[in-house]
Design a protein around this motif. Structure first.
Motif, PDB file in Angstrom:
ATOM      1  N   HIS A  57     -13.145 -16.249  17.051  1.00 21.43           N
ATOM      2  CA  HIS A  57     -12.177 -16.212  18.031  1.00 21.43           C
ATOM      3  C   HIS A  57     -11.636 -17.850  17.937  1.00 21.43           C
ATOM      4  CE1 HIS A  57     -15.494 -16.413  21.065  1.00 21.43           C
ATOM      5  NE2 HIS A  57     -14.916 -17.474  21.103  1.00 21.43           N
TER       6      HIS A  57
ATOM      7  N   VAL B 118      -8.969 -19.417  14.597  1.00 22.15           N
ATOM      8  CA  VAL B 118      -7.408 -19.869  14.766  1.00 22.15           C
ATOM      9  C   VAL B 118      -7.072 -21.066  15.321  1.00 22.15           C
ATOM     10  CG1 VAL B 118      -7.175 -18.445  16.822  1.00 22.15           C
ATOM     11  CG2 VAL B 118      -5.452 -18.379  15.016  1.00 22.15           C
ATOM     12  N   TYR B 119      -7.989 -21.640  16.347  1.00 22.49           N
ATOM     13  CA  TYR B 119      -7.879 -22.901  16.744  1.00 22.49           C
ATOM     14  C   TYR B 119      -7.942 -23.912  15.757  1.00 22.49           C
ATOM     15  CZ  TYR B 119      -7.559 -20.400  21.342  1.00 22.49           C
ATOM     16  OH  TYR B 119      -7.345 -19.524  22.324  1.00 22.49           O
TER      17      TYR B 119
ATOM     18  N   ALA C 241       7.137  -6.894  19.385  1.00 21.59           N
ATOM     19  CA  ALA C 241       7.286  -8.385  20.035  1.00 21.59           C
ATOM     20  C   ALA C 241       5.893  -8.562  20.630  1.00 21.59           C
ATOM     21  CB  ALA C 241       8.534  -8.038  21.153  1.00 21.59           C
ATOM     22  N   GLU C 242       4.861  -7.486  21.221  1.00 20.88           N
ATOM     23  CA  GLU C 242       3.890  -7.857  21.823  1.00 20.88           C
ATOM     24  C   GLU C 242       2.773  -8.054  20.862  1.00 20.88           C
ATOM     25  OE1 GLU C 242       3.332  -5.208  25.790  1.00 20.88           O
ATOM     26  OE2 GLU C 242       3.180  -4.008  23.998  1.00 20.88           O
TER      27      GLU C 242
ATOM     28  N   ASP D   8       3.559 -11.794  19.932  1.00 24.53           N
ATOM     29  CA  ASP D   8       3.129 -12.627  21.104  1.00 24.53           C
ATOM     30  C   ASP D   8       1.560 -12.923  20.956  1.00 24.53           C
ATOM     31  OD1 ASP D   8       4.064 -13.888  22.991  1.00 24.53           O
ATOM     32  OD2 ASP D   8       3.983 -12.399  24.599  1.00 24.53           O
ATOM     33  N   LEU D   9       0.938 -11.881  20.481  1.00 26.44           N
ATOM     34  CA  LEU D   9      -0.658 -12.169  20.372  1.00 26.44           C
ATOM     35  C   LEU D   9      -0.940 -13.086  19.197  1.00 26.44           C
ATOM     36  CD1 LEU D   9      -2.048  -8.412  21.149  1.00 26.44           C
ATOM     37  CD2 LEU D   9      -2.675 -10.735  22.350  1.00 26.44           C
TER      38      LEU D   9
ATOM     39  N   TYR E  79      -1.193 -16.351  20.557  1.00 25.02           N
ATOM     40  CA  TYR E  79      -2.339 -16.456  21.552  1.00 25.02           C
ATOM     41  C   TYR E  79      -2.857 -17.617  21.705  1.00 25.02           C
ATOM     42  CZ  TYR E  79      -6.065 -14.965  24.688  1.00 25.02           C
ATOM     43  OH  TYR E  79      -7.002 -14.680  26.024  1.00 25.02           O
ATOM     44  N   SER E  80      -3.163 -18.341  20.426  1.00 24.97           N
ATOM     45  CA  SER E  80      -3.828 -19.517  20.662  1.00 24.97           C
ATOM     46  C   SER E  80      -3.079 -20.854  20.811  1.00 24.97           C
ATOM     47  CB  SER E  80      -4.610 -19.589  19.255  1.00 24.97           C
ATOM     48  OG  SER E  80      -3.541 -19.708  18.262  1.00 24.97           O
ATOM     49  N   ARG E  81      -1.648 -20.765  20.785  1.00 23.91           N
ATOM     50  CA  ARG E  81      -0.929 -21.756  21.066  1.00 23.91           C
ATOM     51  C   ARG E  81      -0.729 -22.405  22.432  1.00 23.91           C
ATOM     52  NH1 ARG E  81       3.019 -21.242  16.853  1.00 23.91           N
ATOM     53  NH2 ARG E  81       4.017 -23.019  17.703  1.00 23.91           N
TER      54      ARG E  81
ATOM     55  N   ARG F 277       3.641 -24.109  23.680  1.00 23.52           N
ATOM     56  CA  ARG F 277       4.619 -22.899  23.999  1.00 23.52           C
ATOM     57  C   ARG F 277       6.055 -23.170  23.754  1.00 23.52           C
ATOM     58  NH1 ARG F 277       1.014 -18.486  24.214  1.00 23.52           N
ATOM     59  NH2 ARG F 277       2.539 -17.325  25.522  1.00 23.52           N
TER      60      ARG F 277
ATOM     61  N   LEU G  80       7.342 -21.884  20.532  1.00 23.30           N
ATOM     62  CA  LEU G  80       7.195 -20.765  19.901  1.00 23.30           C
ATOM     63  C   LEU G  80       8.599 -20.047  19.564  1.00 23.30           C
ATOM     64  CD1 LEU G  80       4.351 -19.177  22.149  1.00 23.30           C
ATOM     65  CD2 LEU G  80       4.146 -20.132  20.000  1.00 23.30           C
TER      66      LEU G  80
ATOM     67  N   LEU H 231       9.337 -18.030  16.451  1.00 24.25           N
ATOM     68  CA  LEU H 231       9.778 -16.560  16.405  1.00 24.25           C
ATOM     69  C   LEU H 231      10.898 -16.356  15.685  1.00 24.25           C
ATOM     70  CD1 LEU H 231       8.598 -13.767  17.651  1.00 24.25           C
ATOM     71  CD2 LEU H 231      10.299 -14.440  19.542  1.00 24.25           C
TER      72      LEU H 231
ATOM     73  N   ARG I  81       2.733 -12.130  12.466  1.00 23.74           N
ATOM     74  CA  ARG I  81       1.870 -12.359  13.682  1.00 23.74           C
ATOM     75  C   ARG I  81       1.047 -13.608  13.170  1.00 23.74           C
ATOM     76  NH1 ARG I  81      -2.384  -7.462  14.794  1.00 23.74           N
ATOM     77  NH2 ARG I  81      -3.068  -8.526  12.776  1.00 23.74           N
TER      78      ARG I  81
ATOM     79  N   MET J 226       2.632 -16.676  13.448  1.00 29.47           N
ATOM     80  CA  MET J 226       2.925 -17.187  14.899  1.00 29.47           C
ATOM     81  C   MET J 226       1.971 -18.146  15.435  1.00 29.47           C
ATOM     82  SD  MET J 226       5.794 -16.133  16.025  1.00 29.47           S
ATOM     83  CE  MET J 226       5.875 -16.398  17.850  1.00 29.47           C
TER      84      MET J 226
END
Lengths: 392, 237
Positions: free
Chosen positions: B73, B76-77, B96-97, B100-101, B104-106, B109, B112, B116, B149, B152
């Protein structure tokens, strides 16, 4: 593209309220129709004659007159079950495992809350002469304390008894959960015995919780039956509805909630997204535990007396509610809880009349567990079980 | 300094050894492919790099920093994203979700929305299906979603595990075009493929993996012309 600067998502606040209303009205309507139909059928039988001999009203009139009271009591109980069921279903959702110690988390919440209230009463802060406002403040504080301790206990339980077994065969954590359940029951009993010398505790009498609000009288034959609801029933319903709405919002409209749902579906991929799976599982236990703890105090408020084994039946019934609604499905837990609470209250109120006393209140549990068996046989996915097909 | 350096990793599933000393290098801006038969250890190599598996021995070094012990986990950072084998979309979340996941690490914001749009311009189909559950998408659309994803998360290194698996040939062409396009936009790519011909045709360099060991490594062009590779992996007699 304001998509990422999220304001409060009103839809996610209203949706669970709508669901609660629909589920409550729907289940209430279905059960009422069944009971009324039964009453009509039995009206001219020996059961009807017996009631007429006793109360001088027809069985049907008796049934109708009692209906509002039964519905309110049933919904109150149903919301308590729903709050407990959410704890089972959330943990099942992320770990696919039934946390049988959840009923003891419920008991911990009840005991912490009740002990705090008893201490406050002994200190003279609540009870005779205290202001109503402070009574409510202390009730809320006791509930928050119960939620905090129950949530903390749930996290500790996960860390100590479940996490080391996460990759073990599925039966192993289940056995561990049963062990934790026994351990916690006796831990509560021991603590209570050592500190207070007894382990049956009574919810202190204070505030106006026992006062009944009368909504009017319902004619029953020549007589009239008062329809009144104790204030504590309103407290239980309002608190439970609030919790359910907040939980729904948390799970469906926040980042943490999205992470919980991702972990529930695929732990490895969730971690690739940067989600700390252990952290999310701990949060899930915290939320489920806090809900269970709050339900514990609400239960103590409604039924007054608690003991270390107080969680067993409500826990088992909430588990049934979760299975009935579709385990792992939050909406299903609400529906299952409401149905079960109503069904049990209907059975408790009408069974003895309809069977001429052959089967009374004491048989009401049969319905809950008969449902469990029937659901497991005929619809193991539950009423709202997952229908989304997954393509591989 | 190479962007990613894998030094002699040995990875086990329980007591079964899957990787027996795999070493490879990926330079900034490259497309590197890892080809080999079923069970050769291609997926295991990617899963070890992404932190889902821990090697018993060896190091994984990202731009000079040892990330061998970094949990999945946190990877990704470090701006490494992986598209797992079988896509791994969250079936019961909407498109979309899922996207969005991916983000998650971003913490940035505000960027984004632009990302997208970039994903939607690469995969217009995803925009049309935003509100649909990912589980209802076709295999090709799920692959697009899994890649979108990953994008993103704004990765510098993208690990792709069998993106062509189970897809119709026309979709395979589309996916490979997009891989090249993402690469041109500055994302380094490590591609695991069974479709060796396709993979070698877009890659700069390639490694051939067999029984958990690197058998060969060369430029994609020479691997394509290598007689052994042609026979074993390209189906050319």
């Amino acid at each position: 593209m304001k998509k990422y600067l999220k304001p409060i998502n009103l839809m996610e606040l209203l949706r669970p309220l709508g669901q609660l209303i629909v589920f409550s009205l729907g289940s209430a309507a279905v059960l009422s129709i069944i009971v009324l139909a039964l009453a009509i059928v039995l009206n001219n039988t020996a059961a009807g004659d017996k009631i007429f001999a006793q109360l001088k009203v027809s069985l049907f009139a008796y049934t109708v007159a009692n209906l509002p009271q039964v519905l309110v009591d049933g919904l109150t109980l149903g919301f308590v079950y729903a709050a407990i069921a959410l704890g089972y279903t959330m943990v099942y959702g992320v770990l696919e495992f039934i946390n049988f110690a959840h009923s003891e988390i419920f008991a911990i919440g009840a005991f912490v809350g009740v002990e705090i209230l008893i201490a406050l009463q002994n200190a003279g802060l609540i009870g005779s002469g205290s202001s109503l406002f402070m009574d409510y403040v202390f009730l809320i504080l006791a509930m928050l304390a119960g939620m905090a301790v129950a949530g903390g206990a749930a996290i500790a339980m996960e860390r100590i008894a479940y996490r080391p077994l996460r990759n073990a065969p599925r039966l192993v954590p289940l056995i561990s959960a049963i062990g934790v359940s026994f351990f916690l029951q006796d831990a509560i009993r021991l603590t209570e015995s050592l500190t207070t010398g007894q382990f049956n505790r009574i919810f202190p009498t204070f505030g106006n919780f026992d006062k009944r609000i009368t909504f009017g009288k319902i004619p029953m034959g020549a007589a009239e039956l008062p329809f009144s609801v104790p204030i504590k029933s309103f407290i239980v319903i309002i608190a439970a509805v609030l919790m359910l709405v907040v939980l729904n919002y948390l799970v469906n409209a926040t980042k943490v909630g999205k992470a919980i749902r991702a972990v529930a579906q695929d732990r490895a991929t969730a971690s690739l997204m940067g989600i700390d799976v252990n952290h999310i599982i701990a949060i899930t236990f915290l939320i489920g535990g806090a809900l269970g703890g709050a339900a514990g105090l609400l239960y103590a408020l409604k039924f007054t007396r608690i003991d270390p084994y107080v969680g067993f039946y409500p826990g088992l019934k909430a588990f049934t509610a979760a299975v009935l609604g579709g385990i792992g499905n939050l909406t299903g837990a609400l529906l299952g809880g409401i149905i079960l609470g109503l069904l049990e209250t209907f059975a408790g109120s009408y069974l003895s009349i309809f069977t001429m006393g052959a089967a009374g209140v004491e048989y009401k549990d049969i319905f809950a567990f008969a449902i469990l068996i029937l659901v497991l046989i005929f619809r193991p996915n539950g009423l709202l079980g997952e229908n989304v097909t997954e393509k591989v | 300094m190479a962007m990613l350096e894998v030094n002699d990793i040995h990875t086990y599933y329980g007591n079964i050894q899957a990787l027996n000393g795999v070493s490879l290098k990926v330079e900034q801006g490259e497309i590197v492919t890892l080809i080999g038969a079923n069970g050769a250890g291609k997926t295991t190599t990617l899963r070890t790099i992404s932190g889902l598996l821990k090697p018993r021995q060896g190091q994984i070094v990202l731009e000079g920093n040892d990330i061998t012990e970094t949990p999945a986990h946190d990877i990704v950072y470090k701006r490494i994203a992986m598209v797992p084998e079988g896509r791994g979309v969250f079936a019961r979340l909407t498109v979309a979700e899922n996207l969005d996941l991916g983000a998650y690490s971003r913490s940035d914001r505000k960027n984004l929305a632009g990302d997208l749009e970039r994903v939607f311009s690469l995969f217009p189909r995803l925009q049309e299906r935003q509100k649909q559950y990912a589980g209802t998408l076709s295999g090709g659309e799920q692959q697009m979603l899994a890649m979108g994803r990953a994008i993103m998360s704004n990765p510098r290194l993208l690990l792709l595990d069998e993106p062509s698996m189970g897809l119709a040939p026309v979709l395979v062409d589309l996916i490979f075009d997009i891989i090249q396009q993402i690469n041109k936009e500055g994302v380094t790519i490590l591609l695991v493929e069974q479709n060796a011909l396709m993979a070698l045709s877009i890659a700069n360099r390639g490694y051939v993996l067999q029984s958990g060991e690197i058998l060969l490594s060369d430029t994609a062009e020479s691997l394509k012309n290598n007689e052994m590779v042609q026979k074993a992996y390209l189906g050319i007699e």
